[in-house]
Design a protein around this motif. Sequence first.
Motif, mmCIF file in Angstrom:
data_model
loop_
_atom_site.group_PDB
_atom_site.id
_atom_site.type_symbol
_atom_site.label_atom_id
_atom_site.label_comp_id
_atom_site.label_asym_id
_atom_site.label_seq_id
_atom_site.Cartn_x
_atom_site.Cartn_y
_atom_site.Cartn_z
ATOM 1 N N PHE A 1 -1.141 2.193 -21.778
ATOM 2 C CA PHE A 1 -1.507 2.082 -20.368
ATOM 3 C C PHE A 1 -0.617 1.044 -19.694
ATOM 4 N N SER A 2 -0.235 1.311 -18.450
ATOM 5 C CA SER A 2 0.481 0.321 -17.644
ATOM 6 C C SER A 2 -0.032 0.428 -16.215
ATOM 7 N N THR A 3 0.097 -0.656 -15.460
ATOM 8 C CA THR A 3 -0.397 -0.653 -14.083
ATOM 9 C C THR A 3 0.423 0.287 -13.207
ATOM 10 N N GLU A 4 1.672 0.535 -13.590
ATOM 11 C CA GLU A 4 2.474 1.484 -12.814
ATOM 12 C C GLU A 4 2.066 2.924 -13.114
ATOM 13 N N ARG A 5 1.793 3.223 -14.406
ATOM 14 C CA ARG A 5 1.472 4.580 -14.814
ATOM 15 C C ARG A 5 0.020 4.940 -14.527
ATOM 16 N N LYS A 6 -0.889 3.933 -14.671
ATOM 17 C CA LYS A 6 -2.331 4.075 -14.430
ATOM 18 C C LYS A 6 -2.984 5.139 -15.318
ATOM 19 N N CYS A 7 -2.402 5.374 -16.480
ATOM 20 C CA CYS A 7 -3.034 6.255 -17.455
ATOM 21 C C CYS A 7 -2.464 5.951 -18.826
ATOM 22 N N MET A 8 -3.111 6.473 -19.853
ATOM 23 C CA MET A 8 -2.626 6.297 -21.207
ATOM 24 C C MET A 8 -2.827 7.593 -21.959
ATOM 25 N N GLY A 9 -2.080 7.772 -23.030
ATOM 26 C CA GLY A 9 -2.189 9.024 -23.773
ATOM 27 C C GLY A 9 -1.997 8.828 -25.259
ATOM 28 N N THR A 10 -2.570 9.751 -26.030
ATOM 29 C CA THR A 10 -2.423 9.738 -27.486
ATOM 30 C C THR A 10 -2.237 11.178 -27.968
ATOM 31 N N LEU A 11 -1.237 11.398 -28.788
ATOM 32 C CA LEU A 11 -0.942 12.710 -29.355
ATOM 33 C C LEU A 11 -1.332 12.680 -30.829
ATOM 34 N N VAL A 12 -2.236 13.601 -31.230
ATOM 35 C CA VAL A 12 -2.761 13.554 -32.606
ATOM 36 C C VAL A 12 -2.789 14.951 -33.222
ATOM 37 N N ARG A 13 -2.824 14.935 -34.557
ATOM 38 C CA ARG A 13 -3.200 16.144 -35.290
ATOM 39 C C ARG A 13 -4.685 16.000 -35.553
ATOM 40 N N SER A 14 -5.451 16.869 -34.941
ATOM 41 C CA SER A 14 -6.903 16.697 -34.876
ATOM 42 C C SER A 14 -7.578 16.909 -36.227
ATOM 43 N N ALA A 15 -8.652 16.112 -36.425
ATOM 44 C CA ALA A 15 -9.517 16.311 -37.595
ATOM 45 C C ALA A 15 -10.723 17.144 -37.197
ATOM 46 N N ARG A 16 -11.148 17.066 -35.943
ATOM 47 C CA ARG A 16 -12.304 17.843 -35.483
ATOM 48 C C ARG A 16 -11.941 19.307 -35.271
ATOM 49 N N PRO B 1 -9.217 21.282 -36.956
ATOM 50 C CA PRO B 1 -8.137 21.289 -37.966
ATOM 51 C C PRO B 1 -6.980 22.192 -37.576
ATOM 52 N N GLY B 2 -5.771 21.692 -37.822
ATOM 53 C CA GLY B 2 -4.560 22.457 -37.554
ATOM 54 C C GLY B 2 -4.088 22.377 -36.124
ATOM 55 N N LYS B 3 -4.823 21.722 -35.263
ATOM 56 C CA LYS B 3 -4.465 21.637 -33.850
ATOM 57 C C LYS B 3 -3.770 20.307 -33.552
ATOM 58 N N THR B 4 -2.745 20.398 -32.730
ATOM 59 C CA THR B 4 -2.090 19.199 -32.192
ATOM 60 C C THR B 4 -2.548 19.048 -30.751
ATOM 61 N N ILE B 5 -3.159 17.900 -30.460
ATOM 62 C CA ILE B 5 -3.816 17.723 -29.154
ATOM 63 C C ILE B 5 -3.299 16.462 -28.473
ATOM 64 N N LEU B 6 -3.021 16.602 -27.181
ATOM 65 C CA LEU B 6 -2.651 15.459 -26.347
ATOM 66 C C LEU B 6 -3.867 15.059 -25.514
ATOM 67 N N TYR B 7 -4.302 13.811 -25.659
ATOM 68 C CA TYR B 7 -5.427 13.284 -24.879
ATOM 69 C C TYR B 7 -4.894 12.304 -23.836
ATOM 70 N N ILE B 8 -5.344 12.480 -22.605
ATOM 71 C CA ILE B 8 -4.931 11.607 -21.499
ATOM 72 C C ILE B 8 -6.186 11.031 -20.843
ATOM 73 N N LYS B 9 -6.102 9.764 -20.467
ATOM 74 C CA LYS B 9 -7.214 9.090 -19.796
ATOM 75 C C LYS B 9 -6.635 8.147 -18.751
ATOM 76 N N GLY B 10 -7.279 8.097 -17.563
ATOM 77 C CA GLY B 10 -6.787 7.180 -16.541
ATOM 78 C C GLY B 10 -7.371 7.475 -15.181
ATOM 79 N N ALA B 11 -6.656 7.047 -14.148
ATOM 80 C CA ALA B 11 -7.109 7.262 -12.773
ATOM 81 C C ALA B 11 -7.084 8.755 -12.467
ATOM 82 N N THR B 12 -8.213 9.274 -11.981
ATOM 83 C CA THR B 12 -8.332 10.720 -11.757
ATOM 84 C C THR B 12 -7.310 11.228 -10.750
ATOM 85 N N ASP B 13 -7.069 10.438 -9.681
ATOM 86 C CA ASP B 13 -6.122 10.898 -8.668
ATOM 87 C C ASP B 13 -4.691 10.938 -9.188
#
Length: 904
Positions: free
Chosen positions: A421-436, A438-450
């Motif tokens: 997360f950074s104040t300029e970007r106002k969001c953060m993300g994580t790219l994972v190989r999911s355990a919930r 299985p076999g899926k690669t998922i990008l999760y993003i969280k931050g300011a909705t706008d």
Amino acid sequence: MNQKKIYTGLNDREVADSRRKYGENLLTPPRQTPLWLRFLRKFKDPLVIILIVAGFFSICISFYEHYGLDEGAEVFFEPVGIFVAIFLATGMAFFFEEKANRAFAVLNQVDDDEPVEVIRNGNTTKIAKRNVVVGDVVLLNTGAEVPADGVLLEATALHVDESSLTGEPVCRKSTHREDFDKEATFPTDHVLRGTKVMEGHGVFRVEKVGDSTENGKVFVASQIDNSVKTPLTEQLERLSRLVTRASYAIAAVILIARLAMFFLSCDFSWIHFLQYLLDSVMICVTLIVVAVPEGLPMAVTLSLAYSMRRMLKTSNLVRKMHACETMGATTVICTDKTGTLTQNQMRVHEMEIDCTTAEHQALAWEGIAVNSTASLDFSDPRHPTVLGNPTEGALLLWLHDQGCDYRQLRAGAEVIDELPFSTERKCMGTLVRSARLPGKTILYIKGATDIIRHDCTSVMGNRSWDEIGARLLAWQNQAMRTLGFACMILPEDFGISMQEGAISKILDSMKERQCGLVFQGIVAIADPVRKEVPAAVRECLDAGIDVKIVTGDTPGTAKEIGRQVGLWTEKDNDSSVITGPEFEALSDDKLARRVGSLKIIARARPMDKRRLVEALQAQNEVVAVTGDGTNDAPALKAAHVGLSMGDGTSVAKEASDITIIDNSFRSIGRAVMWGRSLYQNIQRFILFQMTVNVAACLIVLAGALIGTQSPLTVTQMLWVNLIMDTFAAIALASLPPLESVMHDKPRDRHAFIITPSMNRQIIGVGGFFFALLLGLLYLLEYASVSSMSGLLAWHGGGKRELTNHELSLFFTVFVMLQFWNMFNARAFATGRSAFHFKGCGGFGMIALMVFVGQVFIVQFGGRMFNVTPLSLADWFAIIASTSFVLWIGELVRLFGRKRRSLWQ
């Protein structure tokens, strides 16, 4: 790729074994100057050296008088008394300065008590930096200071400032050998004590602690900087120069006058001339010692030491001593919102995230667990506490309340890449190989909705953006923090290499591939206003201090908080609030015209805060700034006083002057009160000392000009100097703060420390004392007076020498006039009676010491102080007759209070 692991860390036995084998994580302080040498340095003052030399010659003459002229041993009393008085004065000054230095020394231990996140016994917890041992597993987040040397176990976008060791401001750290920099000063997979995490996060295992670290090898213990020239120190230097020049001029006149009187006398011999010359030189030098306000540095030091110690009890940890005084001159406070105005106890108020299917719930819960830098401390399983970002911690607590262990979700997911997360970007993300999933690669993003909605192509639950926007606005109007969640299940043929840096490439390629994120939902996180803040804000406003809120939240949230704390009223309009982009777009001229009326800067970025501070300073405002994050460091350094939060980052604390331990705005108001009271205490000391200076200089000058012997001897003046410079400094510097100072407007930091009212009192009271003492000297000079009652039956006669008894009466009257005037100085600018002793026990004790000391010297000082014992009747007469000084002062203050009450 970076496989998340669960670390157990050391257990209690292993910690004890490691501490025994490798020692504590403390740096050995440098060897200090011996106490005896520090004491001898007190005699380096040129005036003290002159007194010692003159005292030595006086002893030589006494030897000649005793052995050559067969006079009694009493000729040694006065020179011995001179040395006793010199050692007493310098010894007392040394004692109290050492006491003040010990009060400052506690600040050097602050860094060793900084909290560090470690894993022990399989649980993430916080310990003091000093308690870190070799083998500990330590968690690093943005803004943290590395507590020891070690090797990285994990590193995600980790950049460390190693300038304190290598001069390199930012070094990239990694655990991947292909990223190692072979030319780096230190290995790429190592972190070092004293360096700071500028971006990213990581985990490392401690290999070296304390003196064994690289920092320990080059360690030079930092000392408290007492050399900062504040407006106060500049004014005191100006005052010292003024008084020094005047005292030297008066001393020169006295010396010339006394020598002229000697040569006009008929009795001349070289031995008597040499004795007389030495006496005259010592009187002049002693007068300079009395007149020159060398007690001012001690008064300032003691005031600061006392204030720093007592301010700690009000949750203000002063890191730089000049900040105590500068806070008293503050005209604007730029405060952040979270944790200062609010409780910083973030909890999920309401969660609207789609969990209608098992897959959607799996995506939601895994996203919350893995896309986060916070942790929970389960030392108390029933009440886990947040470690790290409070907002992210609130989400983990919500997950815990749902019966889900975020640690298992993190351990099962294989993290490919992270976008911090950074104040300029106002969001953060994580790219994972999911355990919930299985076999899926998922990008999760969280931050300011706008912000993140622009990368979304669909919404789970088929909700409209208008509906989502309305819900967000309603929450924000209730001063709640809102976040949006989105995710993207990447197809196997997405065509981007799954390694570090992949998230940025995925986000950049979305438009070209005509794909995007799926919006999952929103959350409202509440952080209520602290109960004491509205009254504290009102107190600052009543004290003439403007308060401005600088926050990264939305304008709606910021205005609602401003309304709740009493800063935003119905009279305010949109011209008083501005967003970060709008603020940046203002030209310097427009900003200068508008900066005074601004109350809120929303969606602020790091440099917005610094620019605000500099714009206010350009308007001659004295600015205090609060901050808790690494991004606040530029503004904290630029401000006149930087105020970091107790749970803020190490970078913020390093840049600050004062740390607000409890994070509360009320503590900032207390700091202002202490600063203003400290300034007034120093004014009271100056008022007292300058009044004595006027009386002492004029009476000795008059004695020289009219041809009489000096009414005050060297030893007597040294005792007066001890009262003024040491005891009075302690008594007046340690007076408690007055809440009434918060009803005054901020002082002009360029105004001279001696105000017009002080000038009137110094000249008026000092001149009155001189006239009174000159009259008493005349009575004693021309009549034989054996007691104070004898003055009532005075009959003038021929001029004659003053007896020791008469000089004892004169000396005691002089001291008692100053004694009672010390009470008047204590009551200066308080609006209270001098007999108001609540919280002033120290002053009363010191006043008693001065009185008892005077009685002891007069009754037992003998030839050493050129005094003879006084009768009990004389003491009662002197105490009663000189106390009118206090009674007149009380009447003046009483009429002043009545006059003010009539005007109010």
